[in-house]
Design an enzyme around this catalytic site. Structure first.
Site, short mmCIF file in Angstrom:
data_model
loop_
_atom_site.label_atom_id
_atom_site.label_comp_id
_atom_site.label_asym_id
_atom_site.label_seq_id
_atom_site.Cartn_x
_atom_site.Cartn_y
_atom_site.Cartn_z
N CYS A 152 0.85 -0.97 0.01
CA CYS A 152 0.14 -0.14 0.09
C CYS A 152 0.73 1.09 0.00
CB CYS A 152 -0.94 0.00 1.17
SG CYS A 152 -1.80 1.48 1.64
N CYS A 176 0.02 3.92 2.78
CA CYS A 176 0.43 3.27 3.82
C CYS A 176 2.05 3.51 4.32
CB CYS A 176 0.35 1.97 4.05
SG CYS A 176 -1.45 1.40 3.86
#
Length: 115
Positions: free
Chosen positions: A40, A43
């Site tokens: 991600c 993230c």
């Protein structure tokens, strides 16, 4: 693991499905839980900010990371549908959430407003 990880220990705490209740719900201080994954991009963008905030809030707010790929039960229980998903726990209950990446200043404002 990269070489820097040994020189600069991470300030955030990792939790698993097995340790989630103990680390998060039984904490005597507020806890920010970051549901994330290795793949991600957003993230990874907020990771360094969360590390810095974890150091700044040491002893007052705990920042915990849960890898959703390795620990699918905890995010499922919280109804996580997109990551990064941040939840703020106080007294064992989720009191606020924030979905998506945000700059450090915005994360700090959110934590201070909710904690």
């Amino acid at each position: 693991m990269d070489a820097n990880a040994q020189e600069f220990p991470m300030a955030t705490i990792s939790a698993t499905d097995a340790t989630f209740d103990e680390v998060v719900k039984q904490s005597d201080i507020p806890v920010v839980v970051d549901f994330w994954a290795e793949w991600c991009g957003p993230c990874k963008q907020i990771g360094p900010a969360l590390e810095e905030l974890s150091t700044e809030y040491e002893g007052r707010v705990k920042i915990v990371k849960v890898n959703v790929d390795e620990n699918p039960q905890s995010p499922a229980q919280m109804g996580v549908r997109g990551i990064p998903a941040l939840f703020l726990f106080k007294g064992g209950e989720a009191v606020d959430q924030k979905i998506g990446a945000a700059p450090k200043a915005a994360l700090k404002d959110w934590i201070e407003g909710a904690a």
